[in-house]
Design a protein around this motif. Structure first.
Motif, short mmCIF file in Angstrom:
data_model
loop_
_atom_site.label_atom_id
_atom_site.label_comp_id
_atom_site.label_asym_id
_atom_site.label_seq_id
_atom_site.Cartn_x
_atom_site.Cartn_y
_atom_site.Cartn_z
N GLU A 97 5.39 2.02 10.40
CA GLU A 97 6.24 1.51 9.61
C GLU A 97 5.47 -0.06 8.84
OE1 GLU A 97 7.97 -0.53 13.33
OE2 GLU A 97 7.32 1.68 12.76
N ALA A 98 4.63 -0.45 9.79
CA ALA A 98 3.12 -1.18 9.98
C ALA A 98 2.18 -0.51 9.09
CB ALA A 98 2.69 -1.94 10.97
N VAL A 99 1.38 0.67 9.47
CA VAL A 99 0.59 1.49 8.82
C VAL A 99 1.45 1.21 7.27
CG1 VAL A 99 -0.34 3.65 8.36
CG2 VAL A 99 -0.27 2.35 10.48
N ALA A 100 2.37 2.07 7.42
CA ALA A 100 3.28 2.66 6.17
C ALA A 100 3.17 1.64 4.49
CB ALA A 100 4.47 3.55 5.98
N ASP A 101 3.57 0.08 5.21
CA ASP A 101 3.51 -0.81 4.20
C ASP A 101 2.38 -1.14 3.98
OD1 ASP A 101 4.78 -3.04 3.44
OD2 ASP A 101 3.80 -4.15 4.40
N ALA A 102 1.44 -1.13 4.37
CA ALA A 102 -0.42 -1.82 4.91
C ALA A 102 -0.51 -1.08 3.35
CB ALA A 102 -1.08 -2.03 5.95
N VAL A 103 -0.37 0.57 3.50
CA VAL A 103 -0.96 1.70 2.97
C VAL A 103 -0.30 1.43 1.19
CG1 VAL A 103 -0.40 3.75 2.55
CG2 VAL A 103 -1.12 3.83 4.40
N ALA A 104 1.70 1.32 0.94
CA ALA A 104 2.08 0.62 -0.18
C ALA A 104 1.54 -0.02 -0.84
CB ALA A 104 3.30 0.79 -0.02
N ARG A 105 1.13 -1.72 0.15
CA ARG A 105 0.27 -2.47 -0.60
C ARG A 105 -1.33 -2.17 -1.14
NH1 ARG A 105 3.08 -7.56 1.03
NH2 ARG A 105 4.63 -7.52 2.45
N TYR A 106 -1.98 -1.18 -0.65
CA TYR A 106 -3.02 -0.53 -0.27
C TYR A 106 -3.18 -0.09 -2.33
CZ TYR A 106 -7.18 1.39 -1.27
OH TYR A 106 -8.59 2.05 -1.40
N ALA A 107 -2.05 0.91 -2.53
CA ALA A 107 -2.09 1.54 -3.34
C ALA A 107 -1.68 0.65 -4.70
CB ALA A 107 -0.64 2.70 -3.10
N GLU A 108 -0.51 -0.25 -4.11
CA GLU A 108 -0.22 -0.87 -5.16
C GLU A 108 -1.58 -1.94 -5.65
OE1 GLU A 108 2.24 -4.57 -6.35
OE2 GLU A 108 3.30 -3.43 -4.74
N ARG A 109 -2.46 -2.10 -5.25
CA ARG A 109 -3.21 -3.02 -5.49
C ARG A 109 -4.69 -2.06 -5.57
NH1 ARG A 109 -7.55 -7.63 -2.85
NH2 ARG A 109 -8.43 -7.97 -5.30
#
Length: 134
Positions: A97-109
């Motif tokens: 879940e921490a990795v998925a959250d970080a990937v989603a934030r990366y994709a947004e930026r």
């Protein structure tokens, strides 16, 4: 110029939302700095910066070598006369879940979702200092 990493000014926050590559500086076990280019996301509400990377990278090894207390690190980005640095204590997160959250934030930026990678981890930096001219 120092700024509160949990309550930055609007121009500072806007700069961290623009598409810029950054550098991450981690301490090697011998104390010398290891500096690499990375993508970084900044979460002032949570007080974190995050870098997604491969679990076998040198930067991950450097953070792990610092032990349970974490490693003192810095991320920095520059665009002409504007610059911003975030400092804090890094730890490695492996929970899905921490990795998925970080990937989603990366994709947004950065406007793209990274290719799936079963060896992906997150360098999560608990922020202690921010500075810059943005």
């Amino acid at each position: 110029m120092a700024t509160d990493p949990r309550n930055p000014g609007e121009s500072y926050l806007r700069f961290w939302r623009e598409h810029h590559m950054s550098t991450l500086t981690t301490p090697r076990p011998d104390g010398t700095p290891h500096v690499v280019a990375v993508g970084v996301t900044y979460d002032p509400e949570g007080g974190y910066a995050r870098v997604i990377t491969n679990r076998n990278s040198r930067k991950v090894a450097n953070v792990l070598a610092a032990g349970a207390a974490g490693a003192r690190v810095a991320v920095c980005q520059v665009d002409k006369r504007r610059w911003a640095t975030l400092e804090g204590v890094a730890r490695i997160r492996t929970e899905p879940e921490a990795v998925a959250d970080a990937v989603a934030r990366y994709a947004e930026r950065y406007g793209r979702t990274p290719t799936p990678n079963p060896d992906r981890v997150v360098i999560e930096i608990a922020l202690t200092r921010a500075m810059g001219r943005a």
